[in-house]
Structure formats: structure tokens, C-alpha cells
Design an enzyme around this catalytic site. Structure first.
Site, PDB file in Angstrom:
ATOM      1  N   SER A 105     -27.595 -49.218  -5.971  1.00 39.10           N
ATOM      2  CA  SER A 105     -27.428 -48.686  -7.338  1.00 39.10           C
ATOM      3  C   SER A 105     -26.104 -47.628  -7.266  1.00 39.10           C
ATOM      4  O   SER A 105     -25.853 -47.033  -6.092  1.00 39.10           O
ATOM      5  CB  SER A 105     -28.657 -47.616  -7.868  1.00 39.10           C
ATOM      6  OG  SER A 105     -28.051 -46.923  -8.878  1.00 39.10           O
ATOM      7  N   TYR A 126     -34.629 -41.105  -6.203  1.00 38.83           N
ATOM      8  CA  TYR A 126     -34.195 -42.568  -6.370  1.00 38.83           C
ATOM      9  C   TYR A 126     -32.638 -42.573  -5.764  1.00 38.83           C
ATOM     10  O   TYR A 126     -32.275 -43.562  -5.110  1.00 38.83           O
ATOM     11  CB  TYR A 126     -34.141 -42.534  -7.809  1.00 38.83           C
ATOM     12  CG  TYR A 126     -33.402 -43.786  -8.296  1.00 38.83           C
ATOM     13  CD1 TYR A 126     -34.227 -45.196  -8.284  1.00 38.83           C
ATOM     14  CD2 TYR A 126     -32.227 -44.057  -8.639  1.00 38.83           C
ATOM     15  CE1 TYR A 126     -33.584 -46.466  -8.546  1.00 38.83           C
ATOM     16  CE2 TYR A 126     -31.689 -45.469  -9.057  1.00 38.83           C
ATOM     17  CZ  TYR A 126     -32.467 -46.327  -9.100  1.00 38.83           C
ATOM     18  OH  TYR A 126     -31.728 -47.586  -9.547  1.00 38.83           O
TER      19      TYR A 126
END
Length: 308
Positions: free
Chosen positions: A184, A197
Site C-alpha cells: 500500500s 496497517y
């Protein structure tokens, strides 16, 4: 002494110029690949007969399953919800004619890999897409309970390592294969308010880059894909726009960049966004003022997206 300083400044200047030149060359590849795709149509099928996709029940994983089937591969779809897998598998078989095998597995658990290994026995697997992942609510100060944190570690980190470990040896024996690890943009530098995350995706990025160095001479491509905003169930179906891509559109574009190197943002819009973000000095990005502005923008963006 003055002459040494002059030479030092010249050297530093040359290194800075070289660094920006390399970045420009890397950036230009996205434009060139838009104009000319160097991958032959048979490239993905040449890797092997089957592709394995984790987190394949919806979102990006579902899109990879469809797109790789369209490009001639049979697909193994692995995800937690059996009903979703069955529905997607039926659609793929009807629209592409490819064979689909489904494996139900919950990647928040750590005892699933022996069953996955048994179900993959005998398949010539040429492509692995490590896509499965989970995201906590954003913004979120780090105070999650231990179960959620452990689940995120299993799902976002352990799954990538263990699935790669399962399949890489056979790819090495055949001296060909493609591993796509979905990271990401949040893993490219620390993102406050989604610390777990962000850190997990940073691991995926570093792991992938290091692994490619180990295996690039063995005919195996290991590429990390670091998208920013994609409209998926995990992002609560944000409204697509110039930055927020649909899963189908993003996957189709990202597969054109497999030959672009060991890392890619997956699409031209996200490549441009990444370069702009990296121009922001870290002290500005992590300041209270910037974070508050970003949170205000994010809340307004979510409200606009949900109201349309």
C-alpha cells in the site's frame, strides 16, 4: 582546503542530479508503457498453468482472478467466505472458460497452510498474488485490543511470507514464476493514525524488494504493488475518481507494469500522487497542523462519497 570543499560540493551536486535523473527515468517508464506494452500476450500464461490469488472473494483479489483468467490462466481462489468464492468462481468459468479451484481459508489464523498446501498439490503454479489483507478503522490511535492486532499481523504479514514460502521452491525449480505482493502507499512511509496497517504494509514492501534480489537471477519476478486509494469493500466503496480507482481498472493497468521493475504503484495516477507526496518534507507531514488538515479533508471526502 577551499579546493577540497569545492570538489565536495560538486560531488554532492552530481549525486543529487543523478538521483533525480534516475527518478525521472523510472517515472518515464509509466508513460512509455502507456504507449507501448512490452509484454507479449502469452507472457502470463507462459509462467505456468495456474495462478493463485489470496483474498479473492471480492475487491482487488476478485479483479486479479478475473483478469488473469481472461489472460489464459486457470485460477485458485483463496478466501474466507465460501459463498463469495463460489459465486465469483462460477462467473469466471462462465465468462472466460478457465478452470477455477476454490480453497476456503481464514488468513487471520495461523493453522491454515497445511490444508492450502495439500489442495495445491500437483498444480503447475506460475503466478502468486498475495493480496489478502485487513484494515482497521481510520483514523485510529494505537489502542486496539491484542486480538485485532494479532489478526492484522497474521493476515497482512504472515500470509505473504507463508504463501510465498509454499510456492517459491517449485517456481525456482522451473526457473520461472511471478509473485505479486500487494502492499500500500501507506507502507511507503509511516502513516499516523493507522500505525499497525502502515507498518505491516512496510514489511510487505521491504520483504518483496529483498526477495527479488535473491531470486531475480533464477527467472522469477517478485514485484511489490503499492496502490493508494482503490474502491473496494475495505475502503467502503469510495467513489471512483482520478485518484480513487476501481478494482477492475486498477488491476488491468497494474498488470501492464509487471515489466517496469521490482516495485510499482500500479497506475499512472498513483505514481504521480506518490511523487507529489514525497516532495512534502517529513516535518511538515507529521506536524499537528498538516495532520488536522488531512483529517478534515478525509472526513469531508468520506461524507461526499457516501452521499452520492
Amino acid at each position: 582546503m577551499g579546493e577540497i570543499q569545492d570538489q565536495l560540493f560538486i560531488l554532492v551536486g552530481a549525486l543529487v542530479c543523478l538521483n533525480y535523473l534516475l527518478k525521472c527515468v523510472k517515472f518515464s517508464r509509466y508513460f512509455l508503457l502507456h504507449l507501448w506494452n512490452p509484454l507479449p500476450k502469452s507472457f502470463f500464461r507462459s509462467m505456468g498453468e495456474w495462478a493463485v490469488i489470496t483474498g479473492a472473494g471480492d475487491g482487488i483479489g476478485k479483479a486479479y482472478s478475473y483478469e488473469l483468467a481472461k489472460r489464459g490462466l486457470n485460477v485458485v481462489m483463496i478466501s474466507r467466505t465460501l459463498e463469495k468464492l463460489q459465486a465469483v468462481a462460477k462467473g469466471i468459468e462462465q465468462t472466460t472458460g478457465s478452470h477455477v479451484k476454490i480453497i476456503q481459508a481464514d488468513f487471520t489464523k495461523d493453522d491454515i497452510y497445511e490444508n492450502i498446501k495439500e489442495n495445491l498439490q500437483g498444480l503447475e503454479i506460475g503466478i502468486l498474488v498475495n493480496n489478502v489483507g485487513m484494515f482497521h478503522s481510520f483514523p485510529c490511535i494505537f489502542h486496539s485490543g491484542p486480538n485485532e492486532v494479532q489478526n492484522m499481523i497474521h493476515c497482512n504479514i504472515s500470509s505473504v511470507v507463508k504463501m510465498t514460502q509454499l510456492l517459491l521452491r517449485d517456481m525456482e525449480k522451473r526457473r520461472k514464476g511471478l509473485v505479486l505482493n500487494i502492499s500500500s502507499g501507506a507502507g511507503r512511509f509511516p502513516w499516523p493514525l493507522c500505525s499497525v496497517y502502515s507498518s505491516a504494509k512496510a514489511f510487505v514492501y521491504t520483504f518483496s524488494r529483498a526477495l527479488q534480489v535473491e531470486y531475480k537471477e533464477k527467472g522469477i519476478i517478485i514485484q511489490v504493488v503499492t496502490p493508494y486509494s482503490i474502491s473496494t469493500p475495505m475502503t467502503k466503496y469510495l467513489k471512483p475518481n482520478i485518484i480513487t480507482k476501481t478494482a477492475d481498472g486498477f488491476v488491468k493497468e497494474s498488470l501492464n507494469f509487471v515489466a517496469a521493475g521490482d516495485e510499482t504503484y500500479g497506475c499512472l495516477a498513483h505514481e504521480i500522487l506518490a511523487h507529489l507526496l514525497h516532495l512534502i518534507p517529513s516535518w511538515i507531514f507529521y506536524s499537528d497542523t498538516f495532520q488536522n488538515l488531512f483529517l478534515t479533508y478525509w472526513e469531508n471526502y468520506l461524507n461526499r462519497s457516501s452521499s452520492k
